[in-house]
Design a protein around this motif. Structure first.
Motif, PDB file in Angstrom:
ATOM      1  N   TRP A  86      -0.327   3.751 -23.700  1.00 50.59           N
ATOM      2  CA  TRP A  86       0.320   2.445 -23.608  1.00 50.59           C
ATOM      3  C   TRP A  86      -0.721   1.335 -23.509  1.00 50.59           C
ATOM      4  O   TRP A  86      -0.607   0.304 -24.162  1.00 50.59           O
ATOM      5  CB  TRP A  86       1.255   2.389 -22.396  1.00 50.59           C
ATOM      6  N   LEU A  87      -1.757   1.552 -22.678  1.00 50.67           N
ATOM      7  CA  LEU A  87      -2.810   0.547 -22.532  1.00 50.67           C
ATOM      8  C   LEU A  87      -3.553   0.322 -23.832  1.00 50.67           C
ATOM      9  O   LEU A  87      -3.876  -0.822 -24.172  1.00 50.67           O
ATOM     10  CB  LEU A  87      -3.799   0.954 -21.429  1.00 50.67           C
ATOM     11  N   SER A  88      -3.849   1.379 -24.548  1.00 45.73           N
ATOM     12  CA  SER A  88      -4.584   1.195 -25.797  1.00 45.73           C
ATOM     13  C   SER A  88      -3.732   0.499 -26.850  1.00 45.73           C
ATOM     14  O   SER A  88      -4.254  -0.240 -27.682  1.00 45.73           O
ATOM     15  CB  SER A  88      -5.107   2.531 -26.327  1.00 45.73           C
ATOM     16  N   GLU A  89      -2.419   0.709 -26.807  1.00 43.81           N
ATOM     17  CA  GLU A  89      -1.535   0.067 -27.776  1.00 43.81           C
ATOM     18  C   GLU A  89      -1.133  -1.347 -27.360  1.00 43.81           C
ATOM     19  O   GLU A  89      -0.800  -2.178 -28.203  1.00 43.81           O
ATOM     20  CB  GLU A  89      -0.271   0.913 -27.978  1.00 43.81           C
ATOM     21  N   ASN A  90      -1.124  -1.625 -26.074  1.00 43.70           N
ATOM     22  CA  ASN A  90      -0.645  -2.914 -25.579  1.00 43.70           C
ATOM     23  C   ASN A  90      -1.670  -3.645 -24.713  1.00 43.70           C
ATOM     24  O   ASN A  90      -1.302  -4.435 -23.848  1.00 43.70           O
ATOM     25  CB  ASN A  90       0.646  -2.715 -24.775  1.00 43.70           C
ATOM     26  N   GLY A  91      -2.937  -3.381 -24.944  1.00 41.38           N
ATOM     27  CA  GLY A  91      -3.996  -4.061 -24.190  1.00 41.38           C
ATOM     28  C   GLY A  91      -3.928  -5.569 -24.338  1.00 41.38           C
ATOM     29  O   GLY A  91      -4.257  -6.322 -23.415  1.00 41.38           O
ATOM     30  N   TRP A  92      -3.461  -6.007 -25.498  1.00 40.62           N
ATOM     31  CA  TRP A  92      -3.328  -7.441 -25.740  1.00 40.62           C
ATOM     32  C   TRP A  92      -2.405  -8.093 -24.707  1.00 40.62           C
ATOM     33  O   TRP A  92      -2.628  -9.236 -24.304  1.00 40.62           O
ATOM     34  CB  TRP A  92      -2.802  -7.707 -27.148  1.00 40.62           C
ATOM     35  N   ALA A  93      -1.382  -7.349 -24.256  1.00 46.35           N
ATOM     36  CA  ALA A  93      -0.425  -7.906 -23.295  1.00 46.35           C
ATOM     37  C   ALA A  93      -1.103  -8.168 -21.952  1.00 46.35           C
ATOM     38  O   ALA A  93      -0.834  -9.185 -21.296  1.00 46.35           O
ATOM     39  CB  ALA A  93       0.762  -6.962 -23.117  1.00 46.35           C
ATOM     40  N   LEU A  94      -2.006  -7.275 -21.556  1.00 49.62           N
ATOM     41  CA  LEU A  94      -2.746  -7.497 -20.303  1.00 49.62           C
ATOM     42  C   LEU A  94      -3.630  -8.732 -20.392  1.00 49.62           C
ATOM     43  O   LEU A  94      -3.725  -9.520 -19.446  1.00 49.62           O
ATOM     44  CB  LEU A  94      -3.570  -6.260 -19.954  1.00 49.62           C
ATOM     45  N   TRP A  95      -4.284  -8.896 -21.547  1.00 50.64           N
ATOM     46  CA  TRP A  95      -5.125 -10.077 -21.743  1.00 50.64           C
ATOM     47  C   TRP A  95      -4.274 -11.356 -21.705  1.00 50.64           C
ATOM     48  O   TRP A  95      -4.674 -12.374 -21.143  1.00 50.64           O
ATOM     49  CB  TRP A  95      -5.871  -9.996 -23.070  1.00 50.64           C
ATOM     50  N   MET A  96      -3.092 -11.306 -22.295  1.00 50.46           N
ATOM     51  CA  MET A  96      -2.222 -12.488 -22.315  1.00 50.46           C
ATOM     52  C   MET A  96      -1.708 -12.821 -20.917  1.00 50.46           C
ATOM     53  O   MET A  96      -1.631 -13.989 -20.539  1.00 50.46           O
ATOM     54  CB  MET A  96      -1.031 -12.284 -23.269  1.00 50.46           C
ATOM     55  N   VAL A  97      -1.363 -11.790 -20.144  1.00 54.18           N
ATOM     56  CA  VAL A  97      -0.930 -12.023 -18.761  1.00 54.18           C
ATOM     57  C   VAL A  97      -2.067 -12.664 -17.972  1.00 54.18           C
ATOM     58  O   VAL A  97      -1.855 -13.622 -17.221  1.00 54.18           O
ATOM     59  CB  VAL A  97      -0.458 -10.701 -18.103  1.00 54.18           C
ATOM     60  N   ALA A  98      -3.285 -12.164 -18.155  1.00 56.53           N
ATOM     61  CA  ALA A  98      -4.443 -12.750 -17.470  1.00 56.53           C
ATOM     62  C   ALA A  98      -4.637 -14.201 -17.896  1.00 56.53           C
ATOM     63  O   ALA A  98      -4.887 -15.079 -17.057  1.00 56.53           O
ATOM     64  CB  ALA A  98      -5.699 -11.934 -17.759  1.00 56.53           C
ATOM     65  N   ALA A  99      -4.496 -14.488 -19.186  1.00 51.35           N
ATOM     66  CA  ALA A  99      -4.669 -15.860 -19.684  1.00 51.35           C
ATOM     67  C   ALA A  99      -3.617 -16.788 -19.092  1.00 51.35           C
ATOM     68  O   ALA A  99      -3.930 -17.902 -18.654  1.00 51.35           O
ATOM     69  CB  ALA A  99      -4.605 -15.878 -21.212  1.00 51.35           C
ATOM     70  N   VAL A 100      -2.376 -16.330 -19.049  1.00 47.26           N
ATOM     71  CA  VAL A 100      -1.295 -17.159 -18.505  1.00 47.26           C
ATOM     72  C   VAL A 100      -1.504 -17.406 -17.009  1.00 47.26           C
ATOM     73  O   VAL A 100      -1.364 -18.540 -16.533  1.00 47.26           O
ATOM     74  CB  VAL A 100       0.084 -16.512 -18.779  1.00 47.26           C
TER      75      VAL A 100
END
Length: 156
Positions: A4-18
């Motif tokens: 899941w992390l490898s497929e959705n790592g972008w979501a973690l980066w976006m949460v951090a950015a927000v």
């Protein structure tokens, strides 16, 4: 979980950015927003290269570092040169206060807006007694230059 992390790592980066962007709204120092820009860049890298965490982190750190080093000083200079900008310290100029420790031999203490400041008189020969109402003329480092309100600057 690892898939899941490898497929959705972008979501973690976006949460951090927000989160960094929202936190910037509390500080308004243009620091956290630069880190948010780095997190956003890391997220975009995660979309293109989802398995390369080291590349995502490198891009995020590079963008954050460049933003902090190049963009932030320029933006701060622009904000500080805008008409009407006054730092919180410069708002003391013109504020009334009261002498708390007699100002004699060029040094004493005053209370302005509930804060105690080292003070010296506008006219170095002037002495101000405890309780004298003053007004801040200027700041000289961490010392406020004051004059008695009832006399004004010219002593009249």
């Amino acid at each position: 979980m690892g898939d899941w992390l490898s497929e959705n790592g972008w979501a973690l980066w976006m949460v951090a950015a927000v989160l960094l962007g929202i936190t910037e709204l509390l500080s308004l120092d243009l620091f956290l927003i630069m880190l948010a820009a780095g997190a956003l860049a890391g997220g975009l890298t995660a979309v293109v290269a989802p398995d390369l965490w080291w590349l995502q982190a490198l891009v995020a750190a590079s963008v954050s570092g460049l933003s902090l080093g190049l963009l932030r000083p320029t933006l701060l200079a622009r904000v500080r040169s805008m008409p009407g900008y006054r730092s919180s310290v410069s708002t003391l100029v013109g504020r009334p206060g009261r002498v708390t420790v007699a100002v004699a031999d060029g040094l004493g203490e005053v209370k302005v807006d509930g804060q105690t400041w080292s003070a010296r008189p506008y006219d170095e020969t002037m002495e101000l007694d405890v309780g004298t109402e003053i007004e801040v003329f200027e700041l000289d480092g961490t010392v406020v230059v004051v004059y008695p309100r009832h006399l004004g600057l010219e002593g009249s």
